[in-house]
Write a protein that holds these residues in place. Sequence first.
Motif, PDB file in Angstrom:
ATOM      1  N   LEU A   5       0.836  -1.190   0.000  1.00 17.28           N
ATOM      2  CA  LEU A   5       0.000   0.000   0.000  1.00 17.28           C
ATOM      3  C   LEU A   5       0.877   1.248   0.000  1.00 17.28           C
ATOM      4  O   LEU A   5       1.802   1.365   0.805  1.00 17.28           O
ATOM      5  CB  LEU A   5      -0.903   0.007   1.237  1.00 17.28           C
ATOM      6  CG  LEU A   5      -1.789   1.220   1.467  1.00 17.28           C
ATOM      7  CD1 LEU A   5      -2.774   1.423   0.328  1.00 17.28           C
ATOM      8  CD2 LEU A   5      -2.519   1.083   2.803  1.00 17.28           C
ATOM      9  N   VAL A   6       0.579   2.176  -0.904  1.00 17.87           N
ATOM     10  CA  VAL A   6       1.282   3.455  -0.964  1.00 17.87           C
ATOM     11  C   VAL A   6       0.252   4.545  -0.665  1.00 17.87           C
ATOM     12  O   VAL A   6      -0.791   4.610  -1.319  1.00 17.87           O
ATOM     13  CB  VAL A   6       1.912   3.693  -2.358  1.00 17.87           C
ATOM     14  CG1 VAL A   6       2.574   5.067  -2.407  1.00 17.87           C
ATOM     15  CG2 VAL A   6       2.921   2.600  -2.683  1.00 17.87           C
ATOM     16  N   LEU A   7       0.545   5.367   0.337  1.00 14.44           N
ATOM     17  CA  LEU A   7      -0.346   6.466   0.712  1.00 14.44           C
ATOM     18  C   LEU A   7       0.240   7.786   0.248  1.00 14.44           C
ATOM     19  O   LEU A   7       1.420   8.070   0.482  1.00 14.44           O
ATOM     20  CB  LEU A   7      -0.540   6.497   2.231  1.00 14.44           C
ATOM     21  CG  LEU A   7      -1.156   5.252   2.849  1.00 14.44           C
ATOM     22  CD1 LEU A   7      -1.223   5.396   4.365  1.00 14.44           C
ATOM     23  CD2 LEU A   7      -2.522   4.966   2.272  1.00 14.44           C
ATOM     24  N   HIS A  57      -8.866  -2.826   5.778  1.00 10.27           N
ATOM     25  CA  HIS A  57      -9.349  -2.872   4.400  1.00 10.27           C
ATOM     26  C   HIS A  57      -8.329  -3.465   3.429  1.00 10.27           C
ATOM     27  O   HIS A  57      -8.667  -4.320   2.609  1.00 10.27           O
ATOM     28  CB  HIS A  57      -9.742  -1.465   3.929  1.00 10.27           C
ATOM     29  CG  HIS A  57     -10.296  -1.426   2.552  1.00 10.27           C
ATOM     30  ND1 HIS A  57     -11.586  -1.798   2.260  1.00 10.27           N
ATOM     31  CD2 HIS A  57      -9.731  -1.094   1.364  1.00 10.27           C
ATOM     32  CE1 HIS A  57     -11.796  -1.681   0.961  1.00 10.27           C
ATOM     33  NE2 HIS A  57     -10.686  -1.258   0.393  1.00 10.27           N
ATOM     34  N   PHE A  58      -7.083  -3.019   3.508  1.00  7.17           N
ATOM     35  CA  PHE A  58      -6.069  -3.437   2.538  1.00  7.17           C
ATOM     36  C   PHE A  58      -5.234  -4.628   3.001  1.00  7.17           C
ATOM     37  O   PHE A  58      -4.613  -5.291   2.177  1.00  7.17           O
ATOM     38  CB  PHE A  58      -5.129  -2.269   2.206  1.00  7.17           C
ATOM     39  CG  PHE A  58      -5.784  -1.194   1.400  1.00  7.17           C
ATOM     40  CD1 PHE A  58      -5.937  -1.325   0.028  1.00  7.17           C
ATOM     41  CD2 PHE A  58      -6.261  -0.045   2.009  1.00  7.17           C
ATOM     42  CE1 PHE A  58      -6.544  -0.329  -0.723  1.00  7.17           C
ATOM     43  CE2 PHE A  58      -6.867   0.960   1.271  1.00  7.17           C
ATOM     44  CZ  PHE A  58      -7.014   0.817  -0.097  1.00  7.17           C
ATOM     45  N   ALA A  59      -5.166  -4.880   4.311  1.00  9.92           N
ATOM     46  CA  ALA A  59      -4.324  -5.949   4.874  1.00  9.92           C
ATOM     47  C   ALA A  59      -2.917  -5.916   4.286  1.00  9.92           C
ATOM     48  O   ALA A  59      -2.391  -6.924   3.815  1.00  9.92           O
ATOM     49  CB  ALA A  59      -4.968  -7.305   4.678  1.00  9.92           C
ATOM     50  N   PRO A  60      -2.264  -4.739   4.319  1.00  8.00           N
ATOM     51  CA  PRO A  60      -0.943  -4.642   3.694  1.00  8.00           C
ATOM     52  C   PRO A  60       0.157  -5.264   4.549  1.00  8.00           C
ATOM     53  O   PRO A  60       0.090  -5.258   5.781  1.00  8.00           O
ATOM     54  CB  PRO A  60      -0.734  -3.129   3.588  1.00  8.00           C
ATOM     55  CG  PRO A  60      -1.476  -2.583   4.768  1.00  8.00           C
ATOM     56  CD  PRO A  60      -2.683  -3.477   4.913  1.00  8.00           C
ATOM     57  N   SER A  61       1.156  -5.804   3.875  1.00  7.84           N
ATOM     58  CA  SER A  61       2.346  -6.243   4.584  1.00  7.84           C
ATOM     59  C   SER A  61       3.436  -5.171   4.478  1.00  7.84           C
ATOM     60  O   SER A  61       4.362  -5.153   5.280  1.00  7.84           O
ATOM     61  CB  SER A  61       2.856  -7.572   4.031  1.00  7.84           C
ATOM     62  OG  SER A  61       3.158  -7.453   2.659  1.00  7.84           O
ATOM     63  N   LYS A  62       3.282  -4.280   3.471  1.00  9.73           N
ATOM     64  CA  LYS A  62       4.205  -3.160   3.285  1.00  9.73           C
ATOM     65  C   LYS A  62       3.379  -1.901   3.036  1.00  9.73           C
ATOM     66  O   LYS A  62       2.426  -1.930   2.261  1.00  9.73           O
ATOM     67  CB  LYS A  62       5.126  -3.382   2.095  1.00  9.73           C
ATOM     68  CG  LYS A  62       6.049  -4.563   2.240  1.00  9.73           C
ATOM     69  CD  LYS A  62       6.875  -4.758   1.000  1.00  9.73           C
ATOM     70  CE  LYS A  62       7.719  -6.025   1.145  1.00  9.73           C
ATOM     71  NZ  LYS A  62       8.510  -6.281  -0.048  1.00  9.73           N
ATOM     72  N   ILE A  63       3.787  -0.819   3.704  1.00 10.34           N
ATOM     73  CA  ILE A  63       3.131   0.471   3.517  1.00 10.34           C
ATOM     74  C   ILE A  63       4.209   1.522   3.310  1.00 10.34           C
ATOM     75  O   ILE A  63       5.166   1.591   4.074  1.00 10.34           O
ATOM     76  CB  ILE A  63       2.288   0.870   4.751  1.00 10.34           C
ATOM     77  CG1 ILE A  63       1.240  -0.192   5.061  1.00 10.34           C
ATOM     78  CG2 ILE A  63       1.633   2.236   4.535  1.00 10.34           C
ATOM     79  CD1 ILE A  63       0.512   0.036   6.383  1.00 10.34           C
ATOM     80  N   VAL A  64       4.032   2.338   2.273  1.00  7.55           N
ATOM     81  CA  VAL A  64       4.902   3.487   2.054  1.00  7.55           C
ATOM     82  C   VAL A  64       4.031   4.722   2.175  1.00  7.55           C
ATOM     83  O   VAL A  64       3.000   4.828   1.498  1.00  7.55           O
ATOM     84  CB  VAL A  64       5.603   3.440   0.679  1.00  7.55           C
ATOM     85  CG1 VAL A  64       6.379   4.724   0.425  1.00  7.55           C
ATOM     86  CG2 VAL A  64       6.534   2.239   0.607  1.00  7.55           C
ATOM     87  N   THR A  86       5.376  -2.487  12.370  1.00  7.98           N
ATOM     88  CA  THR A  86       4.316  -2.194  13.330  1.00  7.98           C
ATOM     89  C   THR A  86       3.026  -2.822  12.836  1.00  7.98           C
ATOM     90  O   THR A  86       2.788  -2.883  11.630  1.00  7.98           O
ATOM     91  CB  THR A  86       4.075  -0.677  13.494  1.00  7.98           C
ATOM     92  OG1 THR A  86       3.679  -0.139  12.242  1.00  7.98           O
ATOM     93  CG2 THR A  86       5.305   0.041  13.992  1.00  7.98           C
ATOM     94  N   ALA A  87       2.220  -3.291  13.741  1.00  3.50           N
ATOM     95  CA  ALA A  87       0.878  -3.806  13.435  1.00  3.50           C
ATOM     96  C   ALA A  87       0.872  -4.799  12.268  1.00  3.50           C
ATOM     97  O   ALA A  87      -0.004  -4.774  11.426  1.00  3.50           O
ATOM     98  CB  ALA A  87      -0.070  -2.648  13.157  1.00  3.50           C
ATOM     99  N   GLY A  88       1.882  -5.648  12.207  1.00  2.00           N
ATOM    100  CA  GLY A  88       1.921  -6.669  11.176  1.00  2.00           C
ATOM    101  C   GLY A  88       2.371  -6.204   9.806  1.00  2.00           C
ATOM    102  O   GLY A  88       2.330  -6.968   8.855  1.00  2.00           O
ATOM    103  N   ALA A  89       2.780  -4.942   9.687  1.00  3.40           N
ATOM    104  CA  ALA A  89       3.227  -4.422   8.392  1.00  3.40           C
ATOM    105  C   ALA A  89       4.557  -3.705   8.564  1.00  3.40           C
ATOM    106  O   ALA A  89       4.852  -3.169   9.631  1.00  3.40           O
ATOM    107  CB  ALA A  89       2.193  -3.456   7.827  1.00  3.40           C
TER     108      ALA A  89
END
Length: 117
Positions: A5-7, A57-64, A86-89
């Motif tokens: 997921l990229v925010l 919603h997204f269940a991401p393992s990686k977030i940028v 954190t929090a599984g990601a």
Amino acid sequence: KKNFLVLVNYAEHDFMTEDHLKALASVLTRLGYTRDDVAILNISKHDWADHIQLLAHFAPSKIVILGQKALPEGMAELNLNQAQKTAGATILYTFGFEEMMTNVDNKKAFWEQMKNL
């Protein structure tokens, strides 16, 4: 497809500016991802999206998170340009593209962290 997921935050655009999207796509391609592998969310268009809802919603393992304005509401304090679990990601809070497009050092710092994400 890859729980990535990229925010971003582009209040004046529906999605992202074209040049920033091209830059992001280039980085993702160099890392072996396609646009189909990654969800990109313009947080300014989704004011419902606090960090708990995003994770659910997204269940991401990686977030940028690209820039301070893209930080979801209620997210714990994050260190800039330092991937954190954190929090599984694994979360990378880094510069927004407006900060990278004009600063080579910011681009380098972003790239170094993305390679290790």
